[in-house]
Design an enzyme around this catalytic site. Structure first.
Site, PDB file in Angstrom:
ATOM      1  N   CYS A  79       0.863  -1.183   0.000  1.00 40.66           N
ATOM      2  CA  CYS A  79       0.000   0.000   0.000  1.00 40.66           C
ATOM      3  C   CYS A  79       0.897   1.229   0.000  1.00 40.66           C
ATOM      4  O   CYS A  79       1.634   1.461   0.959  1.00 40.66           O
ATOM      5  CB  CYS A  79      -0.904  -0.010   1.227  1.00 40.66           C
ATOM      6  SG  CYS A  79      -1.839   1.519   1.426  1.00 40.66           S
ATOM      7  N   GLY A  80       0.850   1.995  -1.089  1.00 41.40           N
ATOM      8  CA  GLY A  80       1.720   3.170  -1.222  1.00 41.40           C
ATOM      9  C   GLY A  80       1.454   4.229  -0.167  1.00 41.40           C
ATOM     10  O   GLY A  80       2.372   4.753   0.459  1.00 41.40           O
ATOM     11  N   ASN A  81       0.168   4.552   0.045  1.00 35.96           N
ATOM     12  CA  ASN A  81      -0.157   5.538   1.072  1.00 35.96           C
ATOM     13  C   ASN A  81       0.198   5.008   2.451  1.00 35.96           C
ATOM     14  O   ASN A  81       0.644   5.758   3.323  1.00 35.96           O
ATOM     15  CB  ASN A  81      -1.646   5.882   1.022  1.00 35.96           C
ATOM     16  CG  ASN A  81      -2.004   6.686  -0.215  1.00 35.96           C
ATOM     17  OD1 ASN A  81      -1.176   7.403  -0.750  1.00 35.96           O
ATOM     18  ND2 ASN A  81      -3.227   6.548  -0.673  1.00 35.96           N
ATOM     19  N   HIS A 104      -3.418  -3.454 -11.214  1.00 32.71           N
ATOM     20  CA  HIS A 104      -4.207  -2.253 -11.516  1.00 32.71           C
ATOM     21  C   HIS A 104      -4.721  -2.308 -12.944  1.00 32.71           C
ATOM     22  O   HIS A 104      -3.994  -2.697 -13.861  1.00 32.71           O
ATOM     23  CB  HIS A 104      -3.359  -0.986 -11.348  1.00 32.71           C
ATOM     24  CG  HIS A 104      -2.951  -0.734  -9.944  1.00 32.71           C
ATOM     25  ND1 HIS A 104      -3.706  -0.015  -9.052  1.00 32.71           N
ATOM     26  CD2 HIS A 104      -1.859  -1.151  -9.250  1.00 32.71           C
ATOM     27  CE1 HIS A 104      -3.092   0.014  -7.865  1.00 32.71           C
ATOM     28  NE2 HIS A 104      -1.983  -0.675  -7.962  1.00 32.71           N
ATOM     29  N   ASN A 106      -7.438  -3.636  -8.709  1.00 36.41           N
ATOM     30  CA  ASN A 106      -7.752  -2.248  -8.376  1.00 36.41           C
ATOM     31  C   ASN A 106      -8.073  -1.568  -9.699  1.00 36.41           C
ATOM     32  O   ASN A 106      -7.480  -1.894 -10.730  1.00 36.41           O
ATOM     33  CB  ASN A 106      -6.540  -1.560  -7.737  1.00 36.41           C
ATOM     34  CG  ASN A 106      -6.077  -2.258  -6.473  1.00 36.41           C
ATOM     35  OD1 ASN A 106      -6.687  -2.154  -5.435  1.00 36.41           O
ATOM     36  ND2 ASN A 106      -4.976  -3.001  -6.574  1.00 36.41           N
ATOM     37  N   GLU A 141     -10.744   0.219  -5.014  1.00 33.58           N
ATOM     38  CA  GLU A 141      -9.666  -0.659  -4.557  1.00 33.58           C
ATOM     39  C   GLU A 141     -10.165  -2.075  -4.287  1.00 33.58           C
ATOM     40  O   GLU A 141     -11.226  -2.267  -3.688  1.00 33.58           O
ATOM     41  CB  GLU A 141      -9.011  -0.095  -3.293  1.00 33.58           C
ATOM     42  CG  GLU A 141      -8.187   1.152  -3.561  1.00 33.58           C
ATOM     43  CD  GLU A 141      -7.240   1.469  -2.415  1.00 33.58           C
ATOM     44  OE1 GLU A 141      -6.521   0.546  -1.964  1.00 33.58           O
ATOM     45  OE2 GLU A 141      -7.216   2.633  -1.972  1.00 33.58           O
ATOM     46  N   CYS A 159      -5.064   6.312  -3.454  1.00 32.00           N
ATOM     47  CA  CYS A 159      -4.347   5.049  -3.619  1.00 32.00           C
ATOM     48  C   CYS A 159      -2.991   5.370  -4.234  1.00 32.00           C
ATOM     49  O   CYS A 159      -2.918   5.816  -5.381  1.00 32.00           O
ATOM     50  CB  CYS A 159      -5.156   4.114  -4.512  1.00 32.00           C
ATOM     51  SG  CYS A 159      -4.312   2.562  -4.898  1.00 32.00           S
ATOM     52  N   GLY A 160      -1.932   5.166  -3.456  1.00 28.22           N
ATOM     53  CA  GLY A 160      -0.581   5.511  -3.906  1.00 28.22           C
ATOM     54  C   GLY A 160      -0.109   4.664  -5.070  1.00 28.22           C
ATOM     55  O   GLY A 160       0.384   5.186  -6.080  1.00 28.22           O
ATOM     56  N   GLY A 162      -1.997   3.099  -7.045  1.00 27.06           N
ATOM     57  CA  GLY A 162      -2.902   3.430  -8.144  1.00 27.06           C
ATOM     58  C   GLY A 162      -2.489   4.707  -8.866  1.00 27.06           C
ATOM     59  O   GLY A 162      -2.592   4.794 -10.092  1.00 27.06           O
TER      60      GLY A 162
END
Length: 226
Positions: A14-16, A105, A142, A160, A169-170, A172
Site C-alpha cells: 500500500c503506497g499511502n 491495476h 484495483n 480498490e 491510492c498511492g 494506483g
C-alpha cells in the site's frame, strides 16, 4: 510492513500506507529532518524518505507490465503488455491499460463511446465491483478511472480491491501515470488529483523506477483493547 484491507484480505503493498508508516516511525523515534527507511513488503523492498518539507517521497520500484505477471488474462497487444485494450464490462466497452506495482491495476481513461471520462460523474459503487471481480483479472484488480486535465495533471478516482472506493491510492496513482505515458496521454512527471488530495508522481527513464511524493500527517492517537 503488512497491511489488511477492510474486508480482511491482505494486499501485497500500500503506497499511502508506506508513507504513513514512515511518518509514524519518525514520530515514534522523534526523528527530525530528512530520514529514509527500507521497508520489507509483499511487493519487495520499498524505500520511503521523509523530505525537509515534511512530505514523504517513496521509491515505489519498477512497474510490472507483462500481462501474465499483472496478472490479467487480457491478451498482450504491445510487446508483452496490455495497453489501451478493449474490456467489456456489463455491456460497455472500456479501453484499459494493465499495470502492476506489486499489486494489480486496471487503468481506464475512456469507454469506446466517449473519448474522455468525467470521473466525478461515475457511480463507482456500481461499476467498481464489476471491474474488481471481472473474469479477466484472476487475482481481482484495483481500478483507476482517470481524467486528463493536462499532460502534467491527471484527476483520478479509484475502486480498490478489497476496500472499495477510497480517498486515495498511492500504487494506483503510480499505475495511472505509467498508463498515461504508455497511452501517450501525459508526460513522466505528473500531479495526480485524488479525492483525498494530490500526489506527485515521477516515472524516471534513467532507472525505470517510480517515485511518489505526498503528505503524511498524524490524525489521532488511540488504543484498541483486544
Amino acid at each position: 510492513m503488512r497491511i489488511f484491507n477492510s474486508d480482511g484480505s491482505e494486499p501485497e503493498m500500500c503506497g499511502n500506507g508506506v508513507r504513513c508508516f514512515a511518518r509514524f516511525i519518525a514520530e515514534l523515534e522523534n526523528l527530525q529532518g530528512k530520514q529514509s527507511f527500507t521497508v520489507h513488503t509483499g511487493a519487495g523492498l520499498i524505500v520511503p524518505e521523509i523530505q525537509e518539507d515534511g512530505k514523504v517521497r517513496v521509491d515505489m520500484g519498477e512497474p510490472i507490465l507483462k500481462a501474465s505477471d499483472v496478472p490479467t488474462k487480457l491478451p498482450a497487444n504491445k510487446d508483452q503488455s496490455v495497453v489501451r485494450s478493449k474490456l467489456d464490462v456489463d455491456g460497455i466497452t472500456w479501453n484499459v491499460t494493465c499495470v502492476s506495482m506489486g499489486n494489480p491495476h486496471c487503468v481506464t481513461f475512456a469507454t469506446e463511446a466517449s473519448q474522455d471520462l468525467q470521473v466525478d460523474e461515475l457511480n463507482l459503487a456500481e461499476i467498481g465491483p464489476k471491474f474488481e471481480h471481472h473474469v479477466m483479472f484472476p487475482a481481482r484488480t484495483n481500478t483507476e478511472f482517470v481524467q486528463v486535465l493536462s499532460p502534467k495533471h491527471l484527476k483520478m478516482r479509484v475502486w480498490e480491491r478489497g476496500a472499495g472506493a477510497t480517498l486515495a491510492c498511492g500504487t494506483g496513482a503510480c499505475a495511472t501515470v505509467v498508463a498515461a505515458v504508455l497511452e501517450g496521454r501525459a508526460g513522466r512527471s505528473c500531479t495526480v488529483d485524488l479525492p483525498g488530495g494530490p500526489l506527485d508522481i515521477e516515472w524516471r527513464e534513467e532507472d525505470n523506477h517510480i517515485y511518489m511524493t505526498g503528505p503524511a500527517e498524524v490524525v489521532f492517537y488511540g488504543s484498541i483493547p483486544l
